[in-house]
Every structure is written in structure tokens, then in C-alpha cells.
Design a protein around this motif. Structure first.
Motif, PDB file in Angstrom:
ATOM      1  N   VAL A   1     -47.418 -18.848 -31.135  1.00  0.00           N
ATOM      2  CA  VAL A   1     -47.852 -18.921 -29.742  1.00  0.00           C
ATOM      3  C   VAL A   1     -46.681 -19.483 -28.942  1.00  0.00           C
ATOM      4  CG1 VAL A   1     -49.432 -19.976 -28.096  1.00  0.00           C
ATOM      5  CG2 VAL A   1     -50.272 -19.281 -30.341  1.00  0.00           C
ATOM      6  N   LEU A   2     -46.307 -18.804 -27.855  1.00  0.00           N
ATOM      7  CA  LEU A   2     -45.196 -19.235 -27.017  1.00  0.00           C
ATOM      8  C   LEU A   2     -45.752 -19.889 -25.763  1.00  0.00           C
ATOM      9  CD1 LEU A   2     -42.916 -16.048 -27.308  1.00  0.00           C
ATOM     10  CD2 LEU A   2     -43.241 -17.936 -28.934  1.00  0.00           C
ATOM     11  N   LEU A   3     -45.405 -21.158 -25.542  1.00  0.00           N
ATOM     12  CA  LEU A   3     -45.941 -21.917 -24.416  1.00  0.00           C
ATOM     13  C   LEU A   3     -44.854 -22.193 -23.386  1.00  0.00           C
ATOM     14  CD1 LEU A   3     -47.398 -23.087 -27.258  1.00  0.00           C
ATOM     15  CD2 LEU A   3     -48.711 -24.316 -25.547  1.00  0.00           C
ATOM     16  N   ALA A   4     -45.143 -21.822 -22.140  1.00  0.00           N
ATOM     17  CA  ALA A   4     -44.170 -21.959 -21.052  1.00  0.00           C
ATOM     18  C   ALA A   4     -44.066 -23.402 -20.581  1.00  0.00           C
ATOM     19  CB  ALA A   4     -44.576 -21.064 -19.885  1.00  0.00           C
ATOM     20  N   GLY A   5     -43.003 -23.674 -19.836  1.00  0.00           N
ATOM     21  CA  GLY A   5     -42.785 -24.985 -19.260  1.00  0.00           C
ATOM     22  C   GLY A   5     -43.627 -25.208 -18.010  1.00  0.00           C
TER      23      GLY A   5
ATOM     24  N   ASN B   1     -43.597 -14.489 -19.439  1.00  0.00           N
ATOM     25  CA  ASN B   1     -42.239 -14.058 -19.761  1.00  0.00           C
ATOM     26  C   ASN B   1     -41.195 -15.143 -19.563  1.00  0.00           C
ATOM     27  OD1 ASN B   1     -43.062 -11.483 -20.484  1.00  0.00           O
ATOM     28  ND2 ASN B   1     -42.841 -10.689 -18.411  1.00  0.00           N
ATOM     29  N   GLY B   2     -41.621 -16.259 -18.973  1.00  0.00           N
ATOM     30  CA  GLY B   2     -40.670 -17.323 -18.657  1.00  0.00           C
ATOM     31  C   GLY B   2     -40.119 -17.220 -17.257  1.00  0.00           C
ATOM     32  N   ASP B   3     -40.702 -16.349 -16.438  1.00  0.00           N
ATOM     33  CA  ASP B   3     -40.266 -16.184 -15.052  1.00  0.00           C
ATOM     34  C   ASP B   3     -41.062 -17.105 -14.128  1.00  0.00           C
ATOM     35  OD1 ASP B   3     -38.594 -14.187 -15.980  1.00  0.00           O
ATOM     36  OD2 ASP B   3     -40.000 -12.575 -15.479  1.00  0.00           O
TER      37      ASP B   3
ATOM     38  N   GLY C   1     -36.932 -14.319 -18.113  1.00  0.00           N
ATOM     39  CA  GLY C   1     -37.295 -13.659 -19.363  1.00  0.00           C
ATOM     40  C   GLY C   1     -37.055 -14.451 -20.636  1.00  0.00           C
ATOM     41  N   THR C   2     -37.082 -15.779 -20.559  1.00  0.00           N
ATOM     42  CA  THR C   2     -36.815 -16.560 -21.773  1.00  0.00           C
ATOM     43  C   THR C   2     -37.865 -16.302 -22.859  1.00  0.00           C
ATOM     44  OG1 THR C   2     -37.952 -18.411 -20.684  1.00  0.00           O
ATOM     45  CG2 THR C   2     -35.544 -18.423 -20.653  1.00  0.00           C
ATOM     46  N   LEU C   3     -39.134 -16.262 -22.473  1.00  0.00           N
ATOM     47  CA  LEU C   3     -40.178 -16.104 -23.480  1.00  0.00           C
ATOM     48  C   LEU C   3     -40.303 -14.659 -23.958  1.00  0.00           C
ATOM     49  CD1 LEU C   3     -42.955 -18.494 -22.123  1.00  0.00           C
ATOM     50  CD2 LEU C   3     -41.128 -18.958 -23.773  1.00  0.00           C
ATOM     51  N   SER C   4     -40.103 -13.697 -23.070  1.00  0.00           N
ATOM     52  CA  SER C   4     -40.127 -12.301 -23.518  1.00  0.00           C
ATOM     53  C   SER C   4     -38.948 -12.019 -24.443  1.00  0.00           C
ATOM     54  CB  SER C   4     -40.120 -11.345 -22.328  1.00  0.00           C
ATOM     55  OG  SER C   4     -39.005 -11.571 -21.490  1.00  0.00           O
ATOM     56  N   SER C   5     -37.800 -12.642 -24.174  1.00  0.00           N
ATOM     57  CA  SER C   5     -36.646 -12.480 -25.059  1.00  0.00           C
ATOM     58  C   SER C   5     -36.912 -13.116 -26.416  1.00  0.00           C
ATOM     59  CB  SER C   5     -35.398 -13.110 -24.429  1.00  0.00           C
ATOM     60  OG  SER C   5     -35.013 -12.429 -23.253  1.00  0.00           O
TER      61      SER C   5
END
Length: 202
Positions: free
Chosen positions: A89-93, A100-102, A111-115
Motif C-alpha cells: 500500500v502506497l501512502l501519500a504525504g 500519484n504523488g501530485d 508522479g512519485t507514487l505512480s513511478s
């Protein structure tokens, strides 16, 4: 190599990876909201290619619930997996950062998380990233502009826990090899979920 390690965490800079694992089946009742056909829904992509040019699989638009909030996300499965795969699971800041991290605070695509989903898929790891409260297709949920200040840390923790349960219940996921990967505030949430797991947490 990932092993089953309850509440064991490893941190690098502002990114925390928390290893989770359990043989307990997650609660029923949470399923993808759409068919398995790839979609380019809000915050998602119709597919991606790694830096080496190899396909790293399409995103599947999914929804799951956390309390009264319907969370919109993207499930990425590694292509051509022959067996159940590990998953993260990817959790954003903090702030209105989407799956996607945008963020609207910084123009353009970050796009940090999509990358990261690309990198994980290329290495055989599935991932779930999602638009948390105040971002992307999830929006404010039951909140309004007048009550947005009522959104707190516990709401984001509930989202992360629900995301982990949802991911564990998907076909092709190895429930004994689950990760929480968080950036900034997402790292704190990952630590909290790993250190104080709920009774039904995978």
C-alpha cells in the motif's frame, strides 16, 4: 527478501516501509468497483512502461470504504505473474496529495507514487495507491469546505488500514507478504498501523 514480521519497520529518509503479514483473511464486503479492464480514471493511468521499455501492467480503478468515506484508488498487478505476489500500500504525504504523488501546491506532474508503482510492478510486487481525503476522485467525502478542519490524523489512519485490508483480499495477493510504504505523513501512518495493528488487520 520479505518475511512475516508483525510490527517490524524499516525507515529510509522520509519513506517508511512497514512489513505486515498474517494468515487471517480480511473482512468480506470490499471489492473493486469496476471490471478488471484498465482505466484512466481520475488520478489513474491506463498503463505504464518501465525505463527499460518493459510493460509493468495497467492500473485498475477500484474503490473501498473507510468509515463513511468511499476511497478511490489504483490497483497495479505485475504482468504475467505465475503465483500469488507480494503487495504494498502506497501512502501519500500531507496536504491534498493524490494517489500519484501530485499536488495542486506544485504545478505539473510529480508522479512519485505512480513511478514507485512502476518500479514495484517491474520487480513483481503489486501495489495499491489511493486518493486520500481532500484529494483526487475521493474529494472531501462527507465533509464540506466549512468542516474540512475536522479531518484529522485518525481519518488518514483509517484510510490506510482499510487500504491494507482491501489489498489483502484481492485475487493473486500473498497475504503473508504485505508492505506499507509511506512518504512524509504517510510514513508516520505506516508506522502507526504497523506498531498498533487492529485485531482484524492483515
Amino acid at each position: 527478501m520479505m518475511r512475516r514480521m508483525p510490527a517490524v519497520v524499516a525507515g529510509v529518509a522520509l519513506i517508511v516501509v512497514a512489513a505486515c503479514g498474517s494468515s487471517t483473511k480480511p473482512p468480506d464486503g470490499q471489492t473493486p468497483s469496476s471490471s478488471t479492464a484498465p482505466t484512466g480514471g481520475p488520478g489513474g493511468t491506463s498503463g505504464s512502461t518501465s525505463s527499460t521499455g518493459n510493460s509493468v501492467g495497467p492500473d485498475e480503478e477500484v474503490t473501498f470504504t473507510a468509515g463513511q468515506v468511499t476511497i478511490h484508488g489504483s490497483l497495479r498487478m505485475p504482468p504475467n505473474a505465475a503465483a500469488d505476489v507480494p503487495a504494498a500500500v502506497l501512502l501519500a504525504g500531507s496536504g491534498p496529495t493524490d494517489r500519484n504523488g501530485d499536488t495542486p501546491a506544485i504545478p505539473g506532474t510529480i508522479g512519485t507514487l505512480s513511478s514507485l508503482a512502476d518500479v514495484l510492478a517491474a520487480d513483481g510486487v503489486a501495489s495499491l495507491r489511493y486518493d486520500k481525503l481532500s484529494s483526487g476522485a475521493t474529494g472531501l467525502g462527507p465533509y464540506t469546505a466549512a468542516t474540512i478542519g475536522d479531518i484529522g490524523y485518525s481519518d488518514f489512519g483509517d484510510e490506510g488500514r482499510a487500504a491494507l485490508q482491501f489489498l489483502a483480499g484481492q485475487p493473486g495477493i500473498d497475504q503473508t507478504r504485505l508492505l506499507l510504504v509511506g512518504h512524509s505523513e504517510g510514513a508516520l501512518i505506516s508506522l502507526s498501523l504497523a506498531a498498533e495493528p487492529a485485531a482484524d488487520q492483515p
